[in-house]
Each structure stands twice: as structure tokens, then as C-alpha cells.
Scaffold this motif. Structure first.
Motif, PDB file in Angstrom:
ATOM      1  N   UNK A   1      -6.493  20.378  -2.803  1.00 42.31           N
ATOM      2  CA  UNK A   1      -6.150  21.642  -3.445  1.00 42.31           C
ATOM      3  C   UNK A   1      -7.069  22.746  -2.908  1.00 42.31           C
ATOM      4  N   UNK A   2      -8.365  22.466  -2.831  1.00 45.92           N
ATOM      5  CA  UNK A   2      -9.322  23.433  -2.265  1.00 45.92           C
ATOM      6  C   UNK A   2      -9.008  23.710  -0.804  1.00 45.92           C
ATOM      7  N   UNK A   3      -8.681  22.659  -0.074  1.00 50.55           N
ATOM      8  CA  UNK A   3      -8.384  22.794   1.347  1.00 50.55           C
ATOM      9  C   UNK A   3      -7.145  23.671   1.561  1.00 50.55           C
ATOM     10  N   UNK A   4      -6.107  23.447   0.769  1.00 48.66           N
ATOM     11  CA  UNK A   4      -4.868  24.221   0.893  1.00 48.66           C
ATOM     12  C   UNK A   4      -5.111  25.694   0.574  1.00 48.66           C
ATOM     13  N   UNK A   5      -5.862  25.955  -0.485  1.00 45.04           N
ATOM     14  CA  UNK A   5      -6.152  27.343  -0.864  1.00 45.04           C
ATOM     15  C   UNK A   5      -7.048  28.031   0.164  1.00 45.04           C
ATOM     16  N   UNK A   6      -7.969  27.272   0.747  1.00 45.81           N
ATOM     17  CA  UNK A   6      -8.860  27.837   1.749  1.00 45.81           C
ATOM     18  C   UNK A   6      -8.101  28.335   2.966  1.00 45.81           C
ATOM     19  N   UNK A   7      -7.063  27.600   3.370  1.00 45.59           N
ATOM     20  CA  UNK A   7      -6.282  27.996   4.538  1.00 45.59           C
ATOM     21  C   UNK A   7      -5.141  28.937   4.195  1.00 45.59           C
TER      22      UNK A   7
ATOM     23  N   UNK B   1       4.505  25.834  -4.547  1.00 47.19           N
ATOM     24  CA  UNK B   1       4.202  25.595  -3.133  1.00 47.19           C
ATOM     25  C   UNK B   1       2.785  25.047  -2.965  1.00 47.19           C
ATOM     26  N   UNK B   2       1.876  25.533  -3.778  1.00 47.42           N
ATOM     27  CA  UNK B   2       0.497  25.051  -3.707  1.00 47.42           C
ATOM     28  C   UNK B   2       0.437  23.569  -4.066  1.00 47.42           C
ATOM     29  N   UNK B   3       1.195  23.186  -5.075  1.00 47.78           N
ATOM     30  CA  UNK B   3       1.240  21.772  -5.468  1.00 47.78           C
ATOM     31  C   UNK B   3       1.806  20.927  -4.332  1.00 47.78           C
ATOM     32  N   UNK B   4       2.918  21.371  -3.757  1.00 54.83           N
ATOM     33  CA  UNK B   4       3.528  20.621  -2.654  1.00 54.83           C
ATOM     34  C   UNK B   4       2.567  20.480  -1.473  1.00 54.83           C
ATOM     35  N   UNK B   5       1.876  21.569  -1.143  1.00 55.20           N
ATOM     36  CA  UNK B   5       0.961  21.535   0.000  1.00 55.20           C
ATOM     37  C   UNK B   5      -0.219  20.606  -0.278  1.00 55.20           C
ATOM     38  N   UNK B   6      -0.689  20.607  -1.514  1.00 50.80           N
ATOM     39  CA  UNK B   6      -1.782  19.711  -1.890  1.00 50.80           C
ATOM     40  C   UNK B   6      -1.346  18.257  -1.759  1.00 50.80           C
ATOM     41  N   UNK B   7      -0.173  17.944  -2.294  1.00 50.32           N
ATOM     42  CA  UNK B   7       0.333  16.563  -2.232  1.00 50.32           C
ATOM     43  C   UNK B   7       0.598  16.151  -0.794  1.00 50.32           C
ATOM     44  N   UNK B   8       1.155  17.072   0.007  1.00 48.42           N
ATOM     45  CA  UNK B   8       1.437  16.763   1.414  1.00 48.42           C
ATOM     46  C   UNK B   8       0.173  16.378   2.158  1.00 48.42           C
ATOM     47  N   UNK B   9      -0.898  17.166   1.958  1.00 50.41           N
ATOM     48  CA  UNK B   9      -2.165  16.869   2.625  1.00 50.41           C
ATOM     49  C   UNK B   9      -2.765  15.553   2.124  1.00 50.41           C
ATOM     50  N   UNK B  10      -2.642  15.328   0.845  1.00 52.24           N
ATOM     51  CA  UNK B  10      -3.162  14.097   0.253  1.00 52.24           C
ATOM     52  C   UNK B  10      -2.441  12.884   0.830  1.00 52.24           C
TER      53      UNK B  10
ATOM     54  N   UNK C   1       0.825  -1.207   0.000  1.00 55.08           N
ATOM     55  CA  UNK C   1       0.000   0.000   0.000  1.00 55.08           C
ATOM     56  C   UNK C   1       0.862   1.262   0.000  1.00 55.08           C
ATOM     57  N   UNK C   2       1.964   1.248   0.770  1.00 57.12           N
ATOM     58  CA  UNK C   2       2.873   2.400   0.789  1.00 57.12           C
ATOM     59  C   UNK C   2       3.456   2.643  -0.596  1.00 57.12           C
ATOM     60  N   UNK C   3       3.689   1.578  -1.340  1.00 59.51           N
ATOM     61  CA  UNK C   3       4.182   1.675  -2.719  1.00 59.51           C
ATOM     62  C   UNK C   3       3.194   2.465  -3.576  1.00 59.51           C
ATOM     63  N   UNK C   4       1.920   2.111  -3.487  1.00 61.68           N
ATOM     64  CA  UNK C   4       0.891   2.785  -4.288  1.00 61.68           C
ATOM     65  C   UNK C   4       0.715   4.239  -3.861  1.00 61.68           C
ATOM     66  N   UNK C   5       0.720   4.496  -2.549  1.00 65.99           N
ATOM     67  CA  UNK C   5       0.586   5.871  -2.062  1.00 65.99           C
ATOM     68  C   UNK C   5       1.742   6.725  -2.568  1.00 65.99           C
ATOM     69  N   UNK C   6       2.942   6.176  -2.512  1.00 63.26           N
ATOM     70  CA  UNK C   6       4.138   6.933  -2.911  1.00 63.26           C
ATOM     71  C   UNK C   6       4.114   7.265  -4.390  1.00 63.26           C
ATOM     72  N   UNK C   7       3.855   6.267  -5.241  1.00 66.54           N
ATOM     73  CA  UNK C   7       3.990   6.583  -6.672  1.00 66.54           C
ATOM     74  C   UNK C   7       2.839   7.441  -7.180  1.00 66.54           C
ATOM     75  N   UNK C   8       1.647   7.317  -6.610  1.00 67.47           N
ATOM     76  CA  UNK C   8       0.575   8.234  -7.018  1.00 67.47           C
ATOM     77  C   UNK C   8       0.943   9.684  -6.717  1.00 67.47           C
ATOM     78  N   UNK C   9       1.540   9.902  -5.540  1.00 63.52           N
ATOM     79  CA  UNK C   9       1.899  11.266  -5.145  1.00 63.52           C
ATOM     80  C   UNK C   9       3.075  11.800  -5.944  1.00 63.52           C
ATOM     81  N   UNK C  10       4.156  11.009  -6.031  1.00 64.88           N
ATOM     82  CA  UNK C  10       5.332  11.567  -6.708  1.00 64.88           C
ATOM     83  C   UNK C  10       5.172  11.619  -8.220  1.00 64.88           C
ATOM     84  N   UNK C  11       4.269  10.811  -8.772  1.00 67.74           N
ATOM     85  CA  UNK C  11       4.039  10.919 -10.216  1.00 67.74           C
ATOM     86  C   UNK C  11       3.243  12.182 -10.555  1.00 67.74           C
TER      87      UNK C  11
END
Length: 385
Positions: free
Chosen positions: A235-241, A251-260, A200-210
Motif C-alpha cells: 500500500x505504501x509502495x503503490x502510494x509512493x509511486x 484503484x489503490x486497493x487493486x494496485x496494492x493487491x496486484x503488487x502483493x 501454495x497458489x491456493x493460499x496466495x489466491x484466497x488471501x488476495x481475493x478475500x
């Protein structure tokens, strides 16, 4: 001595115990300062195959950019995610790390394109599976010790490395190692919770970094990704805050991926605890018989599948990626034909092996992208890519 109290949601009673390991194929005395799984991890990190991962394709070929993920950085990200989840659940972090760092050791140069081409070349000779090849690497192909081939890893690490396996290959492995790491593919049982977690960690990692690499490459855009709910929600959540991030797309992309990433991790932790409680399992062996226990909630699983489908259609099958994919596959096919026709072009220990086609597959699978390109030019006189 005061021991830290176990977390009320801990699954430590279902964690693999390195002191109760099913052992190694070749008996060795225990290490004085490391348990079995720590020793496995160290052997993997010091292996030749692990170092090669730095020059092996994840999605983008190694020469296409300095910041795109390689098999090595992907493996490190899987290990980080895996350890974080294992710590929260009380599972064995060292085993998770060892499996994560070894899970792609058998991958060919040029990513899945190379794997598909090599499987095609080996159709009449047993085929090619990268998970099985990873096991071959740690069991046979690494040459570091005087008394045995391979790294002689513990059963639990080897079991996790063999993530998938066809029935035919499982039966062949079972003949060579009765009751071994392939038995579960015949009995339809599960691997350890640590191995399930690494999948599962494999799938989470490659979806995010791809996502990150895809946007960085310019092949997909944030606007396209907003059609995918898993991405759009964060993305909406990051922009809202942080509305000021609208003018800072990176930075917006990084914050979106981090939250995801974070929410997927929390979801796995909560869902796994619930699944284990419902199954009522009380031991490692019972967990193996209970069906998959580590997983996403239905909602996150559906959203993750939607993202994976998007990446397949818009990134992995992007015309630019497909162009390099086609050339890479051609290169692997031509290398295979050249070595079969003239085994002496390979390193001597491969050239002298009796099983010529498997030897060629092993040799090619072990190549980095750039070595494969140099060999192709040397043998054909033509440059690829």
C-alpha cells in the motif's frame, strides 16, 4: 527445428512428464492430440461438478452479491497463478492447471460452514473431508463414461487433488488402491512439485481475493488492513509511486493487491529454486522424498500467516458472516436428517445406494447453495437466509 533454450533456473528435469505418467485406474488408449494431463484438464472442465462451482460459496453466499468470488472463480484464479509459477520454474503447466481446477470439486454448499456441518453429521459414519470428497467426485461420483465411474484421471492429477487426508482415510484408500494416491500420507513423502505448487497458489489466491471481497462487502476496511505488514508494505509502495491514487480507493486497493500477488509469486519462484538446489534432487522420484520444496521464504511466510490470521479474526469470524454461517450449518444438518429419515426424497440413484449416510453426504456435498436452499424449503417449509 530450433528449440528454445531452457532457462538457467528451470526445474524442467523435475517436472512430471505426461508420457511417463503412472497411468489411470482404467486403461485407455492415448488421445491423438492431447497428452494425459491436458486430457485430465478437459474432463474436469466438462464435468458437472465443475459447473456447479459457479453457485458455491467461497466466503460470501452466492446471493449476497454478483461480484464476490465463488468456488469457480477462485479455482480459475488458482489455475492462473499456478500456471504462471509453473512456467517460470519449468514445471508442467497442464498438470498444475488440472489440479487447480479440480481441487475444490468436493466442497459443500455454503463454504466451510457447510463442510463443518456435514462432518459433524457424519461423525459416526467416517466423517467428511472436502479434499477426500474431491477425489470421490473424480473417481466415483461423476457419471459420464460407459465403461467406468468417475473421470478416470491420471495418477498425478488425482494425487494433487488429494491435498490433505487423515491417517484413517489414507489407510482405507491404501487398502482399496495399494501404492496409490494415499500412500504418501502413510509414508510421509511429498506429492509432485506441481501438486505442492497448487497448494501454495491456493493460499496466495484466497488471501488476495478475500481482501478484495472483504473490503467490497464493507466488513473490513483498508485502515484495518494497514495493521497487516504484508498489505501495508505494498500500500505504501503503490502510494509512493502513484500519489494520485489516494483519491481513488478502489484503484489503490487493486494496485496494492496486484503488487502483493506479484511479489509472492516471485518469492515462491526464487525460494523453490534455492530449495531444490540445496536438496540436490535430480529426478521426480527424488523430489518426492526430499520434503517440501515449493514454498515461501521465511519472511514472506510469516507475513502471509499474519494476513491469514487477520482475515480469520476480522472477516471469516465477522458477526455478519457468522450469522449466515450459523443458518447455513443449521440448513445442512436439517437436510441431512431429512434425507436419512426419507432417502426417497433424494435423486433415485442416491436413494437406492446401500451406504445410506455416505450417500446422503455425497448428495448434499454436490449441491449448489441455491439448490440446497430450495431443497431445505421444500422439505421443512421454512426459508433460510
Amino acid at each position: 527445428m530450433h528449440l528454445q533454450a531452457e532457462h538457467p533456473g528451470s526445474l524442467a528435469h523435475l517436472a512430471c512428464d505426461p508420457f511417463q505418467s503412472r497411468g489411470r485406474r482404467h486403461a485407455e488408449p492415448p488421445a491423438p492430440t492431447r497428452n494425459a494431463f491436458q486430457r485430465d484438464r478437459d474432463r474436469i472442465v466438462h464435468s458437472t461438478a465443475f459447473r456447479r462451482l459457479v453457485y458455491k460459496t467461497q466466503v460470501f453466499l452466492n446471493h449476497e452479491g454478483d461480484l464476490f468470488r465463488t468456488r469457480l472463480t477462485h479455482s480459475l484464479e488458482v489455475a492462473q497463478l499456478g500456471r504462471s509459477i509453473a512456467r517460470a520454474l519449468g514445471l508442467n503447466e497442464d498438470l498444475v492447471e488440472a489440479i487447480a481446477l479440480a481441487h475444490d470439486l468436493g466442497h459443500t454448499p455454503f463454504g466451510h460452514a457447510g463442510q463443518d456441518a456435514l462432518n459433524e453429521c457424519m461423525t459416526e459414519h467416517g466423517g467428511f473431508e472436502h479434499n477426500l470428497q474431491s477425489l470421490r467426485v473424480v473417481d466415483t461420483l461423476e457419471e459420464r463414461y460407459p465403461a467406468f465411474d468417475g473421470l478416470n484421471l491420471s495418477f498425478e492429477t488425482r494425487e494433487g487433488v488429494l491435498k490433505h487426508c487423515s491417517k484413517t482415510n489414507a489407510e482405507q484408500l491404501e487398502q482399496a488402491e495399494p501404492g496409490g494416491v494415499a500412500r504418501r500420507f502413510i509414508d510421509r513423502t511429498q506429492p509432485s512439485l506441481e501438486a505442492q505448487l497448487c497448494n501454495l497458489a491456493d493460499a496466495i489466491a484466497y488471501n488476495a481475493h478475500d481482501i478484495d471481497d472483504g473490503v467490497r462487502s464493507g466488513l473490513i476496511s483498508t485502515e484495518q488492513l494497514l495493521e497487516v505488514e504484508l498489505f501495508a508494505h505494498y500500500h505504501r509502495q503503490a502510494l509512493g509511486e502513484h500519489p494520485d491514487l489516494l483519491g481513488k480507493p478502489r484503484r489503490l486497493l487493486y494496485e496494492t493487491i496486484r503488487r502483493m500477488l506479484s511479489d509472492q509469486v516471485y518469492d515462491v519462484i526464487d525460494t523453490t529454486r534455492q530449495a531444490v538446489a540445496q536438496a540436490g534432487v535430480q529426478s521426480v522420484d527424488e523430489a518426492r522424498l526430499a520434503g517440501p520444496l515449493v514454498g515461501f521464504s521465511p519472511a514472506i511466510k510469516a507475513r502471509s500467516a499474519e494476513l491469514k490470521k487477520f482475515l480469520f479474526a476480522h472477516l471469516y469470524r465477522h458477526p455478519q458472516v457468522m450469522q449466515t454461517t450459523g443458518q447455513a450449518q443449521q440448513g445442512v444438518r436439517e437436510l441431512f436428517a431429512a434425507y436419512v429419515a426419507s432417502p426417497s426424497e433424494m435423486r433415485e440413484d442416491f436413494a437406492l445406494r446401500a451406504d445410506a449416510h455416505r450417500s446422503v453426504a455425497d448428495y448434499i456435498a454436490g449441491m449448489t447453495d441455491r439448490f440446497a436452499l430450495r431443497e431445505h424449503e421444500r422439505l421443512t417449509g421454512r426459508k433460510l437466509l
